[in-house]
Design a protein around this motif. Structure first.
Motif, PDB file in Angstrom:
ATOM      1  N   LEU A 156       0.865  -1.173   0.000  1.00 54.95           N
ATOM      2  CA  LEU A 156       0.000   0.000   0.000  1.00 54.95           C
ATOM      3  C   LEU A 156       0.907   1.231   0.000  1.00 54.95           C
ATOM      4  O   LEU A 156       1.802   1.360   0.836  1.00 54.95           O
ATOM      5  CB  LEU A 156      -0.902  -0.015   1.233  1.00 54.95           C
ATOM      6  CG  LEU A 156      -2.004   1.041   1.260  1.00 54.95           C
ATOM      7  CD1 LEU A 156      -3.034   0.804   0.153  1.00 54.95           C
ATOM      8  CD2 LEU A 156      -2.705   1.066   2.625  1.00 54.95           C
ATOM      9  N   LYS A 157       0.690   2.103  -0.986  1.00 49.21           N
ATOM     10  CA  LYS A 157       1.541   3.297  -1.116  1.00 49.21           C
ATOM     11  C   LYS A 157       0.680   4.547  -1.126  1.00 49.21           C
ATOM     12  O   LYS A 157      -0.353   4.570  -1.813  1.00 49.21           O
ATOM     13  CB  LYS A 157       2.326   3.251  -2.442  1.00 49.21           C
ATOM     14  CG  LYS A 157       3.185   2.021  -2.651  1.00 49.21           C
ATOM     15  CD  LYS A 157       3.893   2.081  -4.014  1.00 49.21           C
ATOM     16  CE  LYS A 157       4.767   0.848  -4.225  1.00 49.21           C
ATOM     17  NZ  LYS A 157       5.439   0.863  -5.556  1.00 49.21           N
ATOM     18  N   THR A 158       1.100   5.573  -0.404  1.00 53.56           N
ATOM     19  CA  THR A 158       0.355   6.834  -0.478  1.00 53.56           C
ATOM     20  C   THR A 158       0.478   7.370  -1.902  1.00 53.56           C
ATOM     21  O   THR A 158       1.515   7.234  -2.549  1.00 53.56           O
ATOM     22  CB  THR A 158       0.894   7.887   0.506  1.00 53.56           C
ATOM     23  OG1 THR A 158       2.281   8.120   0.229  1.00 53.56           O
ATOM     24  CG2 THR A 158       0.747   7.434   1.947  1.00 53.56           C
ATOM     25  N   ASP A 164      11.964   7.165  -1.528  1.00 51.43           N
ATOM     26  CA  ASP A 164      12.893   6.273  -0.828  1.00 51.43           C
ATOM     27  C   ASP A 164      12.161   5.266   0.065  1.00 51.43           C
ATOM     28  O   ASP A 164      12.580   5.000   1.183  1.00 51.43           O
ATOM     29  CB  ASP A 164      13.882   7.081   0.025  1.00 51.43           C
ATOM     30  CG  ASP A 164      14.913   7.814  -0.840  1.00 51.43           C
ATOM     31  OD1 ASP A 164      15.011   7.488  -2.041  1.00 51.43           O
ATOM     32  OD2 ASP A 164      15.614   8.696  -0.311  1.00 51.43           O
ATOM     33  N   GLY A 165      11.072   4.719  -0.448  1.00 55.36           N
ATOM     34  CA  GLY A 165      10.340   3.694   0.292  1.00 55.36           C
ATOM     35  C   GLY A 165       9.480   4.232   1.431  1.00 55.36           C
ATOM     36  O   GLY A 165       8.844   3.466   2.159  1.00 55.36           O
ATOM     37  N   LYS A 166       9.442   5.563   1.588  1.00 59.18           N
ATOM     38  CA  LYS A 166       8.594   6.142   2.643  1.00 59.18           C
ATOM     39  C   LYS A 166       7.151   6.241   2.127  1.00 59.18           C
ATOM     40  O   LYS A 166       6.926   6.372   0.934  1.00 59.18           O
ATOM     41  CB  LYS A 166       9.114   7.524   3.048  1.00 59.18           C
ATOM     42  CG  LYS A 166      10.479   7.442   3.707  1.00 59.18           C
ATOM     43  CD  LYS A 166      10.929   8.796   4.231  1.00 59.18           C
ATOM     44  CE  LYS A 166      12.285   8.717   4.902  1.00 59.18           C
ATOM     45  NZ  LYS A 166      13.378   8.345   3.961  1.00 59.18           N
ATOM     46  N   ALA A 199      14.841  -8.009 -11.199  1.00 54.07           N
ATOM     47  CA  ALA A 199      15.754  -6.869 -11.277  1.00 54.07           C
ATOM     48  C   ALA A 199      14.935  -5.584 -11.350  1.00 54.07           C
ATOM     49  O   ALA A 199      13.709  -5.625 -11.529  1.00 54.07           O
ATOM     50  CB  ALA A 199      16.647  -6.980 -12.502  1.00 54.07           C
ATOM     51  N   GLU A 200      15.612  -4.456 -11.167  1.00 57.47           N
ATOM     52  CA  GLU A 200      14.993  -3.153 -11.368  1.00 57.47           C
ATOM     53  C   GLU A 200      15.904  -2.349 -12.272  1.00 57.47           C
ATOM     54  O   GLU A 200      17.129  -2.486 -12.208  1.00 57.47           O
ATOM     55  CB  GLU A 200      14.811  -2.425 -10.038  1.00 57.47           C
ATOM     56  CG  GLU A 200      13.865  -3.154  -9.100  1.00 57.47           C
ATOM     57  CD  GLU A 200      13.560  -2.346  -7.843  1.00 57.47           C
ATOM     58  OE1 GLU A 200      13.096  -1.210  -7.956  1.00 57.47           O
ATOM     59  OE2 GLU A 200      13.806  -2.879  -6.748  1.00 57.47           O
ATOM     60  N   CYS A 201      15.299  -1.526 -13.104  1.00 52.24           N
ATOM     61  CA  CYS A 201      16.123  -0.657 -13.939  1.00 52.24           C
ATOM     62  C   CYS A 201      15.429   0.674 -14.134  1.00 52.24           C
ATOM     63  O   CYS A 201      14.250   0.831 -13.791  1.00 52.24           O
ATOM     64  CB  CYS A 201      16.429  -1.315 -15.283  1.00 52.24           C
ATOM     65  SG  CYS A 201      15.036  -1.402 -16.412  1.00 52.24           S
ATOM     66  N   ASN A 282       7.166   1.234 -13.216  1.00 55.47           N
ATOM     67  CA  ASN A 282       6.867   1.490 -11.808  1.00 55.47           C
ATOM     68  C   ASN A 282       6.472   2.941 -11.571  1.00 55.47           C
ATOM     69  O   ASN A 282       5.339   3.239 -11.222  1.00 55.47           O
ATOM     70  CB  ASN A 282       8.070   1.105 -10.945  1.00 55.47           C
ATOM     71  CG  ASN A 282       7.917   1.511  -9.488  1.00 55.47           C
ATOM     72  OD1 ASN A 282       6.791   1.568  -8.976  1.00 55.47           O
ATOM     73  ND2 ASN A 282       9.015   1.820  -8.828  1.00 55.47           N
ATOM     74  N   GLU A 283       7.401   3.855 -11.737  1.00 57.10           N
ATOM     75  CA  GLU A 283       7.083   5.263 -11.483  1.00 57.10           C
ATOM     76  C   GLU A 283       8.041   6.145 -12.256  1.00 57.10           C
ATOM     77  O   GLU A 283       8.997   5.663 -12.859  1.00 57.10           O
ATOM     78  CB  GLU A 283       7.163   5.571  -9.978  1.00 57.10           C
ATOM     79  CG  GLU A 283       8.525   5.291  -9.372  1.00 57.10           C
ATOM     80  CD  GLU A 283       8.642   5.808  -7.936  1.00 57.10           C
ATOM     81  OE1 GLU A 283       7.710   6.433  -7.430  1.00 57.10           O
ATOM     82  OE2 GLU A 283       9.721   5.581  -7.342  1.00 57.10           O
ATOM     83  N   MET A 284       7.755   7.449 -12.236  1.00 56.70           N
ATOM     84  CA  MET A 284       8.660   8.362 -12.939  1.00 56.70           C
ATOM     85  C   MET A 284       9.009   9.538 -12.040  1.00 56.70           C
ATOM     86  O   MET A 284       8.270   9.907 -11.138  1.00 56.70           O
ATOM     87  CB  MET A 284       8.035   8.844 -14.242  1.00 56.70           C
ATOM     88  CG  MET A 284       6.744   9.621 -14.082  1.00 56.70           C
ATOM     89  SD  MET A 284       6.093  10.021 -15.715  1.00 56.70           S
ATOM     90  CE  MET A 284       4.450  10.592 -15.267  1.00 56.70           C
TER      91      MET A 284
HETATM   92  P1  ADP Z   1       9.740   5.292  -4.035  1.00 55.95           P
HETATM   93  O1  ADP Z   1       8.928   6.474  -4.398  1.00 55.95           O
HETATM   94  O2  ADP Z   1      10.026   5.212  -2.580  1.00 55.95           O
HETATM   95  O3  ADP Z   1      10.959   5.109  -4.916  1.00 55.95           O
HETATM   96  P2  ADP Z   1       8.800   2.816  -5.277  1.00 55.95           P
HETATM   97  O4  ADP Z   1       7.417   2.591  -5.723  1.00 55.95           O
HETATM   98  O5  ADP Z   1       9.819   2.973  -6.361  1.00 55.95           O
HETATM   99  O6  ADP Z   1       8.760   4.068  -4.304  1.00 55.95           O
HETATM  100  O7  ADP Z   1       9.220   1.627  -4.295  1.00 55.95           O
HETATM  101  C1  ADP Z   1      10.504   1.537  -3.723  1.00 55.95           C
HETATM  102  C2  ADP Z   1      11.063   0.119  -3.891  1.00 55.95           C
HETATM  103  O8  ADP Z   1      10.211  -0.858  -3.272  1.00 55.95           O
HETATM  104  C3  ADP Z   1      11.156  -0.309  -5.334  1.00 55.95           C
HETATM  105  O9  ADP Z   1      12.338   0.162  -5.951  1.00 55.95           O
HETATM  106  C4  ADP Z   1      11.118  -1.838  -5.185  1.00 55.95           C
HETATM  107  O10 ADP Z   1      12.374  -2.333  -4.769  1.00 55.95           O
HETATM  108  C5  ADP Z   1      10.144  -2.043  -4.065  1.00 55.95           C
HETATM  109  N1  ADP Z   1       8.763  -2.207  -4.606  1.00 55.95           N
HETATM  110  C6  ADP Z   1       7.875  -1.212  -4.803  1.00 55.95           C
HETATM  111  N2  ADP Z   1       6.726  -1.656  -5.343  1.00 55.95           N
HETATM  112  C7  ADP Z   1       6.869  -2.989  -5.500  1.00 55.95           C
HETATM  113  C8  ADP Z   1       6.012  -4.040  -6.000  1.00 55.95           C
HETATM  114  N3  ADP Z   1       4.775  -3.790  -6.452  1.00 55.95           N
HETATM  115  N4  ADP Z   1       6.503  -5.315  -5.996  1.00 55.95           N
HETATM  116  C9  ADP Z   1       7.746  -5.577  -5.525  1.00 55.95           C
HETATM  117  N5  ADP Z   1       8.592  -4.632  -5.051  1.00 55.95           N
HETATM  118  C10 ADP Z   1       8.177  -3.353  -5.028  1.00 55.95           C
END
Ligand code: ADP
Ligand code: MG
Length: 397
Positions: A156-158, A164-166, A199-201, A282-284
């Motif tokens: 769950l994300k705001t 940074d994961g906050k 992986a993440e890129c 994921n995000e930008m």
């Molecule tokens: P932030 O804005 O903090 O960068 P992210 O959405 O990029 O938020 O999430 C931070 C990290 O958490 C990601 O780089 C990834 O490692 C992990 N993460 C986030 N969402 C997922 C997901 N749906 N499934 C698996 N890992 C995730």
């Protein structure tokens, strides 16, 4: 806006940035190297960017007099963090070119709008976001609990202000979800399915006012506790077919947004055989990005050079990476020994390793998880870069 130019009133060509963090600092360095004067708007008197800029306007990001001063001083304005009030960019845009625009920053500030945009251009970009649901109300929360078991376990994300994961809580089951939403203050959120990441890129794209686009090859990122730890930037850092897809998708997302400036798009690589074809957006970030810091030392134009070029209307040559690179983030933790006592890291040993480039951001207070600097390792070949990176990481504990 020509670097080094002076107008009839004797005012020097000046570029402005909202925000005074390390990204602003590296932007200021790039702008100054070209001969621009710089102005930073940032309330913190000891900010990394404010400390090195010609002008430092010490007001809040939404202070009308500070914003007026900034647009008075500068011929063009950018931002270094996405949580700057979009309204401030809108106000500045009334009198000056602002890149990126308030509209696109507004989208990047809100995960709900961001995902809607990714979905809208999925056909074009060939990449979609992972499964998710919007939770803004108790009714939506209940509906997700009743109908979207497919999203659990999830995160769950705001919708706003996360970095940074906050602003994220991991959720195992339906009951957890109620508590997690309360923990995040019952604000607008998205629930994402937890994906099996291999992986993440991320991909950096720069686009000019005239629509010219250049991009960097994708860099592979390793996160620890939600914070970027290591970036691998060299050929073969990920399967070539995925790299091409990610890069093409990032460019088409930037084009679809009509984006001007430097944009970073983060992707997840998911276990193959999934319905996503191995790649999920994921995000930008509407600005240069931590994962692009290696471009300072490993490319003939950095992400910050391109930020300057885009906002000033200068040409955008396709950047060339001249060396393989690994970037290690230096968090505040590095300043503390095993005994918990604060100490200076052994820079003498680190800097005696070949191809190490140290960047410290001028922050005095080393706290756990705080980004204090980064170390980029370049070298003649991937193997030597990896070897040095391993030894540097060992020295930094
Ligand atoms: P932030 O804005 O903090 O960068 P992210 O959405 O990029 O938020 O999430 C931070 C990290 O958490 C990601 O780089 C990834 O490692 C992990 N993460 C986030 N969402 C997922 C997901 N749906 N499934 C698996 N890992 C995730
Ligand atoms: Mg992220």
């Amino acid at each position: 806006i020509f670097p080094g130019s002076v107008d009839a009133a004797g005012q020097r060509a000046t570029l402005g940035v909202l925000g005074g963090g390390q990204l602003g600092r590296m932007f200021v360095h790039a702008a100054q190297r070209l001969g621009y004067f710089t102005a930073v708007l940032e309330p913190d008197p000891q900010s990394p960017a404010g400390l090195v800029s010609h002008h430092h306007i010490q007001t809040g990001y939404d202070d009308p007099s500070g914003l007026a001063q900034l647009s008075q001083l500068c011929q063009a304005i950018t931002t270094e963090f996405e949580n700057v009030p979009a309204q401030a960019l809108q106000t500045l845009a009334l009198t000056r070119p602002v890149a990126p625009s308030a509209a696109v920053v507004g989208i990047a500030q809100n995960r709900i709008a961001e995902k809607a945009h990714f979905s809208a251009c999925a056909d074009l970009s060939g990449v979609s976001c992972g499964p998710y649901a919007v939770i803004e109300t108790l009714t939506q929360l209940r509906a997700v609990q009743n109908e979207r078991a497919d999203l659990l376990p999830g995160i769950l994300k705001t919708a706003r202000m996360g970095y940074d994961g906050k602003g994220q809580v991991r959720v195992k089951n339906t009951d957890d979800l109620t508590a997690a939403w309360a923990e995040l203050g019952s604000v607008a959120c998205v629930l994402e399915k937890m994906l099996p990441l291999t992986a993440e890129c991320s991909v950096l794209v720069a686009r000019g006012w005239d629509g010219q686009v250049v991009s960097f090859a994708p860099q592979r990122n390793v996160h620890v506790d939600g914070i970027l730890a290591v970036t691998h930037a060299y050929e073969g850092n990920m399967p070539p077919a995925l790299a091409t897809r990610a890069r093409d998708a990032a460019v088409s997302i930037a084009q679809h947004l009509g984006y001007v400036g430097v944009l970073c798009i983060e992707f997840f690589v998911v276990a193959d055989g999934s319905e996503h074809g191995g790649l999920v957006v994921n995000e930008m970030a509407p600005r240069p990005h931590n994962s692009g810091h290696y471009t300072l030392d490993a490319c003939d134009a950095s992400q910050f050079d391109l930020q300057v070029h885009t906002m000033a209307g200068l040409p955008l040559p396709q950047p060339r990476q001249h060396s393989p690179a690994i970037m290690l983030n230096l968090l505040g933790d590095v300043w503390f020994g095993a005994d918990g006592q604060r100490r200076e890291p052994d820079w003498y040993s680190v800097l005696s390793l070949p191809g190490t480039h140290l960047h410290l951001y001028g922050k005095l207070d080393a706290r756990a998880g705080r980004k204090m600097g980064h170390l980029t390792i370049t070298g003649p070949d991937i193997l030597s870069v990896k070897t040095v990176a391993q030894r540097a990481a060992g020295l930094l504990g």
